[in-house]
Design a protein around this motif. Structure first.
Motif, PDB file in Angstrom:
ATOM      1  N   ASP A 145     -17.269 -31.302  16.269  1.00 54.42           N
ATOM      2  CA  ASP A 145     -16.535 -32.231  17.130  1.00 54.42           C
ATOM      3  C   ASP A 145     -16.592 -33.670  16.624  1.00 54.42           C
ATOM      4  N   HIS A 146     -17.631 -34.014  15.870  1.00 53.84           N
ATOM      5  CA  HIS A 146     -17.831 -35.410  15.451  1.00 53.84           C
ATOM      6  C   HIS A 146     -17.673 -35.622  13.944  1.00 53.84           C
ATOM      7  N   VAL A 147     -17.350 -34.571  13.193  1.00 54.66           N
ATOM      8  CA  VAL A 147     -17.223 -34.683  11.728  1.00 54.66           C
ATOM      9  C   VAL A 147     -15.985 -33.938  11.239  1.00 54.66           C
ATOM     10  N   ALA A 148     -15.248 -34.577  10.316  1.00 48.45           N
ATOM     11  CA  ALA A 148     -14.104 -33.936   9.664  1.00 48.45           C
ATOM     12  C   ALA A 148     -14.169 -34.256   8.187  1.00 48.45           C
ATOM     13  N   CYS A 149     -13.363 -33.545   7.389  1.00 46.62           N
ATOM     14  CA  CYS A 149     -13.384 -33.840   5.952  1.00 46.62           C
ATOM     15  C   CYS A 149     -11.996 -33.678   5.347  1.00 46.62           C
ATOM     16  N   ALA A 150     -11.784 -34.391   4.238  1.00 47.86           N
ATOM     17  CA  ALA A 150     -10.587 -34.231   3.409  1.00 47.86           C
ATOM     18  C   ALA A 150     -11.044 -33.623   2.092  1.00 47.86           C
ATOM     19  N   VAL A 151     -10.192 -32.799   1.508  1.00 46.59           N
ATOM     20  CA  VAL A 151     -10.575 -31.991   0.344  1.00 46.59           C
ATOM     21  C   VAL A 151      -9.661 -32.271  -0.842  1.00 46.59           C
ATOM     22  N   ALA A 152     -10.244 -32.285  -2.045  1.00 41.34           N
ATOM     23  CA  ALA A 152      -9.448 -32.311  -3.279  1.00 41.34           C
ATOM     24  C   ALA A 152     -10.096 -31.346  -4.256  1.00 41.34           C
ATOM     25  N   GLY A 153      -9.293 -30.427  -4.796  1.00 45.21           N
ATOM     26  CA  GLY A 153      -9.839 -29.468  -5.758  1.00 45.21           C
ATOM     27  C   GLY A 153      -9.388 -28.051  -5.462  1.00 45.21           C
ATOM     28  N   ILE A 154     -10.228 -27.093  -5.824  1.00 50.11           N
ATOM     29  CA  ILE A 154      -9.894 -25.669  -5.654  1.00 50.11           C
ATOM     30  C   ILE A 154     -10.150 -25.276  -4.198  1.00 50.11           C
ATOM     31  N   MET A 155      -9.079 -24.899  -3.501  1.00 50.33           N
ATOM     32  CA  MET A 155      -9.179 -24.673  -2.058  1.00 50.33           C
ATOM     33  C   MET A 155     -10.073 -23.487  -1.700  1.00 50.33           C
ATOM     34  N   SER A 156     -10.087 -22.443  -2.532  1.00 46.62           N
ATOM     35  CA  SER A 156     -10.930 -21.279  -2.234  1.00 46.62           C
ATOM     36  C   SER A 156     -12.409 -21.659  -2.283  1.00 46.62           C
ATOM     37  N   ASP A 157     -12.764 -22.577  -3.193  1.00 43.77           N
ATOM     38  CA  ASP A 157     -14.144 -23.091  -3.246  1.00 43.77           C
ATOM     39  C   ASP A 157     -14.444 -23.915  -1.996  1.00 43.77           C
ATOM     40  N   ALA A 158     -13.469 -24.721  -1.592  1.00 41.86           N
ATOM     41  CA  ALA A 158     -13.647 -25.593  -0.424  1.00 41.86           C
ATOM     42  C   ALA A 158     -13.882 -24.772   0.845  1.00 41.86           C
ATOM     43  N   ASN A 159     -13.151 -23.662   0.984  1.00 39.75           N
ATOM     44  CA  ASN A 159     -13.280 -22.832   2.188  1.00 39.75           C
ATOM     45  C   ASN A 159     -14.710 -22.318   2.370  1.00 39.75           C
ATOM     46  N   ILE A 160     -15.342 -21.918   1.255  1.00 38.18           N
ATOM     47  CA  ILE A 160     -16.729 -21.426   1.317  1.00 38.18           C
ATOM     48  C   ILE A 160     -17.656 -22.529   1.821  1.00 38.18           C
ATOM     49  N   LEU A 161     -17.507 -23.727   1.261  1.00 31.00           N
ATOM     50  CA  LEU A 161     -18.392 -24.836   1.624  1.00 31.00           C
ATOM     51  C   LEU A 161     -18.129 -25.333   3.049  1.00 31.00           C
ATOM     52  N   ILE A 162     -16.856 -25.344   3.463  1.00 26.31           N
ATOM     53  CA  ILE A 162     -16.521 -25.782   4.827  1.00 26.31           C
ATOM     54  C   ILE A 162     -17.125 -24.826   5.852  1.00 26.31           C
TER      55      ILE A 162
END
Length: 249
Positions: free
Chosen positions: A70-87
């Motif tokens: 609720d209090h944190v969001a992020c913007a991503v640049a790079g390989i989206m499949s990698d980002a999904n794991i980390l998110i």
């Protein structure tokens, strides 16, 4: 010279470099850019959506902006499949903290836990670094509004204004010139759109190519809001960054 040392993430070159980590950062340099600005009353994030083909169905969900808690969001640049794991890992970490302590996880602690995971992938054999950089925007009771940037090496830092992805150096130098410490959220939106319009590879700026999100306080509660396509078009016209739509023949 690098050929002998770039096959593994765990081997330093004689100059003290980890080539695989540097190559991961290079991959991010080809991705759609994202810019974040810390204002006195909120944090603004904007991302460039790369439209690779006219035939591609534009996603109704967001591609560059993600809500972690609720209090944190992020913007991503790079390989989206990698980002999904980390998110997903970050969301899980945030919920575990809330469950254990009955309060939202401090923003920096959340960023640090995610960066610890990233760092692990640069130190053990047989693993590939995550090819993704993040801009984290959030608010907590300890430090108020915060903006963090992290890269594939696991390093992170707090920023007043930051850019990741394509043409990030040009965007960073523009932000350095135009950023003011007492900037408001509305001024931050104008600045972030102006910087992106000048650094994007695309000639014209339209709402289909952008995503804009804000984190701010509303009635004492943290609110994460994604700007709709219509509102984004109006903002671009208001700031003179796009032409009114032409009649199709």
């Amino acid at each position: 010279m690098s050929r002998r040392y770039d096959s593994r993430t765990t081997i330093f070159s004689p100059e003290g470099r980890l080539y695989q980590v540097e190559y991961a950062m290079e991959a991010i340099g080809n991705a759609g850019s994202a810019i974040g600005i810390l204002a006195k009353d909120g944090v603004v994030l904007v991302g460039e959506k790369k439209v690779t083909s006219k035939l591609l169905q534009t996603s109704s969900s967001t591609e560059k902006m993600y809500k972690i808690d609720d209090h944190v969001a992020c913007a991503v640049a790079g390989i989206m499949s990698d980002a999904n794991i980390l998110i997903n890992a970050a969301r899980l970490q945030a919920q575990r903290y809330t469950f254990a302590y009955q309060e939202p996880m401090p923003v920096e602690q959340l960023v640090q836990s995610l960066c610890d995971t990233k760092q692990g992938y640069t130190q053990f054999g047989g693993l590939r670094p995550f090819g993704v950089s993040f801009l984290f925007a959030g608010w907590d009771k300890n430090f108020g509004f915060q903006l963090y940037m992290s890269d594939p090496s696991g390093n992170y830092g707090g920023w007043k204004a930051a850019a990741i992805g394509a043409n990030n150096q040009a965007a960073q130098s523009m932000l350095k010139q135009d950023y003011k410490d007492d900037i408001t959220r509305e001024e931050a939106v104008q600045l972030v759109l102006k910087v992106l319009s000048k650094t994007m590879d695309s000639t014209s700026l339209t709402s289909e190519k952008l995503e804009l999100a804000e984190v701010f306080l509303s009635s004492g509660k943290v609110k994460y809001q994604i700007c709709s396509s219509e509102s984004l078009s109006q903002l671009l016209l208001k700031f003179g960054l796009t032409q009114p739509p032409a009649e199709s023949s």
